[in-house]
Design a protein around this motif. Sequence first.
Motif, mmCIF file in Angstrom:
data_model
loop_
_atom_site.group_PDB
_atom_site.id
_atom_site.type_symbol
_atom_site.label_atom_id
_atom_site.label_comp_id
_atom_site.label_asym_id
_atom_site.label_seq_id
_atom_site.Cartn_x
_atom_site.Cartn_y
_atom_site.Cartn_z
ATOM 1 N N ALA A 27 12.349 2.335 16.621
ATOM 2 C CA ALA A 27 11.017 2.722 16.176
ATOM 3 C C ALA A 27 10.300 3.437 17.327
ATOM 4 O O ALA A 27 9.742 4.505 17.146
ATOM 5 N N THR A 28 10.319 2.852 18.501
ATOM 6 C CA THR A 28 9.769 3.493 19.691
ATOM 7 C C THR A 28 10.619 3.084 20.883
ATOM 8 O O THR A 28 10.726 1.903 21.184
ATOM 9 N N ALA A 29 11.223 4.048 21.537
ATOM 10 C CA ALA A 29 12.037 3.740 22.703
ATOM 11 C C ALA A 29 11.158 3.511 23.930
ATOM 12 O O ALA A 29 11.442 2.662 24.752
ATOM 13 N N ILE A 30 10.097 4.295 24.054
ATOM 14 C CA ILE A 30 9.198 4.147 25.196
ATOM 15 C C ILE A 30 7.846 4.754 24.841
ATOM 16 O O ILE A 30 7.771 5.745 24.127
ATOM 17 N N LYS A 31 6.777 4.134 25.330
ATOM 18 C CA LYS A 31 5.425 4.677 25.189
ATOM 19 C C LYS A 31 4.841 4.799 26.579
ATOM 20 O O LYS A 31 5.041 3.928 27.419
ATOM 21 N N THR A 32 4.138 5.877 26.821
ATOM 22 C CA THR A 32 3.492 6.030 28.108
ATOM 23 C C THR A 32 2.150 6.720 27.940
ATOM 24 O O THR A 32 2.067 7.770 27.310
ATOM 25 N N PRO A 33 1.069 6.116 28.455
ATOM 26 C CA PRO A 33 -0.200 6.844 28.456
ATOM 27 C C PRO A 33 -0.194 7.836 29.611
ATOM 28 O O PRO A 33 0.413 7.582 30.654
ATOM 29 N N TYR A 34 -0.801 8.958 29.419
ATOM 30 C CA TYR A 34 -0.929 9.913 30.508
ATOM 31 C C TYR A 34 -2.363 10.379 30.539
ATOM 32 O O TYR A 34 -2.930 10.717 29.505
ATOM 33 N N PHE A 35 -2.957 10.401 31.696
ATOM 34 C CA PHE A 35 -4.394 10.584 31.790
ATOM 35 C C PHE A 35 -4.826 11.923 32.352
ATOM 36 O O PHE A 35 -5.926 12.070 32.834
ATOM 37 N N ARG A 36 -3.962 12.898 32.287
ATOM 38 C CA ARG A 36 -4.306 14.226 32.763
ATOM 39 C C ARG A 36 -3.690 15.249 31.820
ATOM 40 O O ARG A 36 -2.557 15.100 31.387
ATOM 41 N N ALA A 37 -4.429 16.295 31.522
ATOM 42 C CA ALA A 37 -3.911 17.327 30.635
ATOM 43 C C ALA A 37 -2.714 18.025 31.280
ATOM 44 O O ALA A 37 -2.653 18.182 32.494
ATOM 45 N N LEU A 38 -1.740 18.394 30.454
ATOM 46 C CA LEU A 38 -0.560 19.099 30.930
ATOM 47 C C LEU A 38 0.024 19.896 29.777
ATOM 48 O O LEU A 38 -0.373 19.742 28.631
ATOM 49 N N THR A 39 0.992 20.735 30.099
ATOM 50 C CA THR A 39 1.725 21.482 29.080
ATOM 51 C C THR A 39 3.204 21.162 29.227
ATOM 52 O O THR A 39 3.760 21.266 30.320
ATOM 53 N N ILE A 40 3.832 20.743 28.125
ATOM 54 C CA ILE A 40 5.282 20.545 28.105
ATOM 55 C C ILE A 40 5.894 21.909 27.809
ATOM 56 O O ILE A 40 5.689 22.477 26.741
ATOM 57 N N GLN A 41 6.632 22.436 28.780
ATOM 58 C CA GLN A 41 7.181 23.784 28.642
ATOM 59 C C GLN A 41 8.604 23.807 28.099
ATOM 60 O O GLN A 41 9.020 24.779 27.485
ATOM 61 N N ASP A 42 9.351 22.742 28.367
ATOM 62 C CA ASP A 42 10.742 22.702 27.929
ATOM 63 C C ASP A 42 11.176 21.241 27.894
ATOM 64 O O ASP A 42 10.542 20.392 28.527
ATOM 65 N N VAL A 43 12.220 20.951 27.151
ATOM 66 C CA VAL A 43 12.762 19.598 27.065
ATOM 67 C C VAL A 43 14.279 19.670 26.947
ATOM 68 O O VAL A 43 14.822 20.680 26.501
ATOM 69 N N TYR A 44 14.928 18.613 27.367
ATOM 70 C CA TYR A 44 16.333 18.425 27.015
ATOM 71 C C TYR A 44 16.656 16.949 27.098
ATOM 72 O O TYR A 44 15.881 16.161 27.635
ATOM 73 N N ALA A 45 17.775 16.574 26.525
ATOM 74 C CA ALA A 45 18.211 15.181 26.515
ATOM 75 C C ALA A 45 19.635 15.118 27.045
ATOM 76 O O ALA A 45 20.382 16.097 26.995
ATOM 77 N N SER A 46 20.004 13.923 27.553
ATOM 78 C CA SER A 46 21.374 13.725 28.009
ATOM 79 C C SER A 46 21.796 12.289 27.745
ATOM 80 O O SER A 46 20.961 11.405 27.561
ATOM 81 N N VAL A 47 23.110 12.077 27.716
ATOM 82 C CA VAL A 47 23.698 10.742 27.655
ATOM 83 C C VAL A 47 24.846 10.706 28.662
ATOM 84 O O VAL A 47 25.484 11.724 28.935
ATOM 85 N N LYS A 48 25.075 9.531 29.248
ATOM 86 C CA LYS A 48 26.188 9.391 30.206
ATOM 87 C C LYS A 48 27.512 9.338 29.454
ATOM 88 O O LYS A 48 28.482 9.979 29.826
ATOM 89 N N THR A 49 27.566 8.538 28.390
ATOM 90 C CA THR A 49 28.761 8.426 27.552
ATOM 91 C C THR A 49 28.459 9.122 26.231
ATOM 92 O O THR A 49 27.458 8.807 25.578
ATOM 93 N N VAL A 50 29.319 10.045 25.824
ATOM 94 C CA VAL A 50 29.057 10.859 24.633
ATOM 95 C C VAL A 50 29.201 10.057 23.346
ATOM 96 O O VAL A 50 29.870 9.024 23.312
#
Length: 127
Positions: A27-50
């Motif tokens: 349902a939710t792996a992680i939640k984090t509050p962030y207290f400063r404005a920012l722009t997410i420019q790019d993302v990617y994901a990885s796993v150690k074992t496929v």
Amino acid sequence: MPYGRPAPPPWWCFALGDNTSVITASATAIKTPYFRALTIQDVYASVKTVSSAGTPTFDIHVNGVSIFSTLLTIDANQNTSLNATTPFVFTGGAAGIIVPDAAKIEFFITVAGTGAVEPYVYLQVDI
């Protein structure tokens, strides 16, 4: 910063599991509050074992709303999303996602795949 060139935006890494357990959809792996404005420019994901079958799939919400119109995926038998058959698309086809002050950022594993271990999601941010 040699010769006055600006440094590239930093990459932030979020671990969405431990380094031994097979990942599960959550349902939710992680939640984090962030207290400063920012722009997410790019993302990617990885796993150690496929994942031997299935496509591990990830979602990110800002203040309860997904930042993707096409979710972030890792193809079976691959370690990263960088060459995914179906690349992610930011909501509205945006070049980046603006995160306002005091936003809540949530990370989800929506599809686990089979046997994938040690998931990470990386955000390239401009602060």
